[in-house]
Design a protein around this motif. Sequence first.
Motif, short mmCIF file in Angstrom:
data_model
loop_
_atom_site.label_atom_id
_atom_site.label_comp_id
_atom_site.label_asym_id
_atom_site.label_seq_id
_atom_site.Cartn_x
_atom_site.Cartn_y
_atom_site.Cartn_z
N LEU A 241 -19.42 -3.01 22.47
CA LEU A 241 -19.93 -1.66 22.27
C LEU A 241 -20.27 -1.02 23.61
O LEU A 241 -20.95 -1.62 24.44
N LEU A 242 -19.79 0.18 23.79
CA LEU A 242 -20.09 0.89 25.02
C LEU A 242 -21.58 1.19 25.13
O LEU A 242 -22.21 0.96 26.17
N THR A 243 -22.16 1.69 24.04
CA THR A 243 -23.60 1.93 23.94
C THR A 243 -24.01 1.63 22.51
O THR A 243 -23.19 1.66 21.59
N GLU A 244 -25.27 1.35 22.31
CA GLU A 244 -25.77 1.15 20.95
C GLU A 244 -25.92 2.50 20.27
O GLU A 244 -26.63 3.38 20.77
N PRO A 245 -25.23 2.71 19.15
CA PRO A 245 -25.33 4.00 18.46
C PRO A 245 -26.70 4.20 17.83
O PRO A 245 -27.40 3.24 17.52
N GLU A 246 -27.05 5.46 17.64
CA GLU A 246 -28.31 5.83 17.02
C GLU A 246 -28.05 6.57 15.72
O GLU A 246 -26.93 6.99 15.44
N GLU A 247 -29.11 6.75 14.93
CA GLU A 247 -28.97 7.46 13.64
C GLU A 247 -28.55 8.91 13.86
O GLU A 247 -27.71 9.44 13.14
N GLY A 248 -29.15 9.55 14.83
CA GLY A 248 -28.88 10.96 15.07
C GLY A 248 -27.62 11.18 15.88
O GLY A 248 -27.03 10.24 16.42
N PRO A 249 -27.19 12.43 15.98
CA PRO A 249 -25.97 12.75 16.72
C PRO A 249 -26.15 12.55 18.22
O PRO A 249 -27.25 12.75 18.75
N PRO A 250 -25.10 12.18 18.93
CA PRO A 250 -25.19 12.06 20.38
C PRO A 250 -25.24 13.43 21.04
O PRO A 250 -24.77 14.41 20.48
N SER A 251 -25.81 13.47 22.22
CA SER A 251 -25.77 14.72 22.98
C SER A 251 -24.33 14.96 23.43
O SER A 251 -23.52 14.03 23.50
N PRO A 252 -23.97 16.19 23.74
CA PRO A 252 -22.61 16.45 24.22
C PRO A 252 -22.24 15.60 25.44
O PRO A 252 -21.10 15.15 25.55
N ALA A 253 -23.20 15.38 26.34
CA ALA A 253 -22.93 14.58 27.53
C ALA A 253 -22.64 13.13 27.18
O ALA A 253 -21.71 12.50 27.72
N VAL A 254 -23.42 12.56 26.26
CA VAL A 254 -23.21 11.18 25.83
C VAL A 254 -21.88 11.05 25.12
O VAL A 254 -21.14 10.07 25.31
N LEU A 255 -21.54 12.02 24.28
CA LEU A 255 -20.26 11.99 23.57
C LEU A 255 -19.09 12.02 24.56
O LEU A 255 -18.15 11.23 24.45
N ARG A 256 -19.16 12.91 25.53
CA ARG A 256 -18.08 13.01 26.52
C ARG A 256 -17.93 11.70 27.31
O ARG A 256 -16.81 11.23 27.54
N GLY B 263 -18.82 8.69 26.34
CA GLY B 263 -18.30 7.66 25.47
C GLY B 263 -16.79 7.74 25.32
O GLY B 263 -16.09 6.73 25.40
N LEU B 264 -16.28 8.95 25.12
CA LEU B 264 -14.84 9.14 24.98
C LEU B 264 -14.11 8.84 26.28
O LEU B 264 -12.99 8.33 26.28
N GLN B 265 -14.76 9.15 27.39
CA GLN B 265 -14.13 8.97 28.69
C GLN B 265 -14.00 7.50 29.07
O GLN B 265 -13.02 7.09 29.70
N GLU B 266 -14.97 6.67 28.68
CA GLU B 266 -15.00 5.28 29.13
C GLU B 266 -14.39 4.30 28.14
O GLU B 266 -14.00 3.20 28.52
N ALA B 267 -14.31 4.67 26.86
CA ALA B 267 -13.89 3.72 25.83
C ALA B 267 -12.38 3.65 25.69
O ALA B 267 -11.65 4.59 26.03
N THR B 268 -11.93 2.54 25.13
CA THR B 268 -10.52 2.39 24.77
C THR B 268 -10.26 2.95 23.37
O THR B 268 -9.17 3.42 23.08
N ALA B 269 -11.29 2.89 22.52
CA ALA B 269 -11.20 3.40 21.15
C ALA B 269 -12.55 3.99 20.77
O ALA B 269 -13.58 3.61 21.33
N ALA B 270 -12.53 4.90 19.81
CA ALA B 270 -13.79 5.54 19.39
C ALA B 270 -13.79 5.72 17.87
O ALA B 270 -12.77 6.01 17.26
N ILE B 271 -14.97 5.52 17.30
CA ILE B 271 -15.22 5.87 15.90
C ILE B 271 -16.25 6.99 15.93
O ILE B 271 -17.36 6.82 16.45
#
Length: 321
Positions: A28-43, A45-53
């Motif tokens: 896991l790149l980061t531990e997900p939380e119940e609430g939505p990620p901030s735009p910066a965290v989302l960007r 996550g997509l930038q560093e990961a090989t796959a995303a859910i």
Amino acid sequence: MSESRPLLYVSRLLPEPVMATVRERYQLLTEPEEGPPSPAVLRQGLQEATAAIVTLSERIDAQSLSAASRLKVVANYAVGYNNIDLAAARHHSIVLTNTPDVLTDATADLTWALILATARRVVEGDALVRAGDWTGWSATQLLGAEVAGRTLGIIGMGRIGQAVAHRAVGFRMPVHYYNRGTRLTSPPGAQWAGVSLPDLLRDSDFVSVHVPLTEQTRHLIGASELAAMKQTAILINTARGPIVDEAALVDALERRTIAGAGLDVYEDEPRLHPGLSSLPHVVLLPHLGSATWYARVQMGMICLRNVDAVLAGRPAPNPVL
């Protein structure tokens, strides 16, 4: 050993059986939380990961995808995918998948919960009893609308629309449907009729929305469509909020152009159009369409199967593109 596993970004916390499988197979790149990620965290996550859910709440635009040089697959935890820029995903050869089928029954069941709750004023009755204001049975108290034998209009006869229509058999309801695809044959015991949208709006006692959100369906139900409905009709939306012009809906409900509405989705979630929450003849749910334990776990497992396949060099089982 964990470093040898592919990096997976999960934008929101998913049910535990899904998370347990995620942790077993991926880093896991980061531990997900119940609430939505901030735009910066989302960007990031997509930038560093090989796959995303990701979930329907995350807006993934062209800029985010252009910076995601390592990303091979985005598994959308939903049937719809209007939250993702399809052209950008295609341009960057990122596989996009969704989760069809497993949430069909859950969403169809909830649609019927809204039909019955709105027609029979269930929420108002519950509030009356809880508040201690109920003084006993009355012949004129909270009179609602009949459901059995009335006409159900379904806009969009895909998997969920058909599941809603099948459930109408038990209520002896003729079903009028508006569908861009081919006409459907009524199953045994059912009365299905393909009609134009104006005819459906004119003749239906309940109008239930089940089309995907596209540029063509945005505000498909607006002021003129609401005005075309029966004054006694009830509108149900468990599809996507922007398909209904929420400002026009509030105006129609305030003017009693239609009798009521049951909503599980909203135009600008989680915000509501001013005045909507104060209307007693509306049932409002917090986007619960697929919210059963079975459906939400299976949605996550489908996302994982798609991620597994793409990273192993196989075709995704549920590709959107």
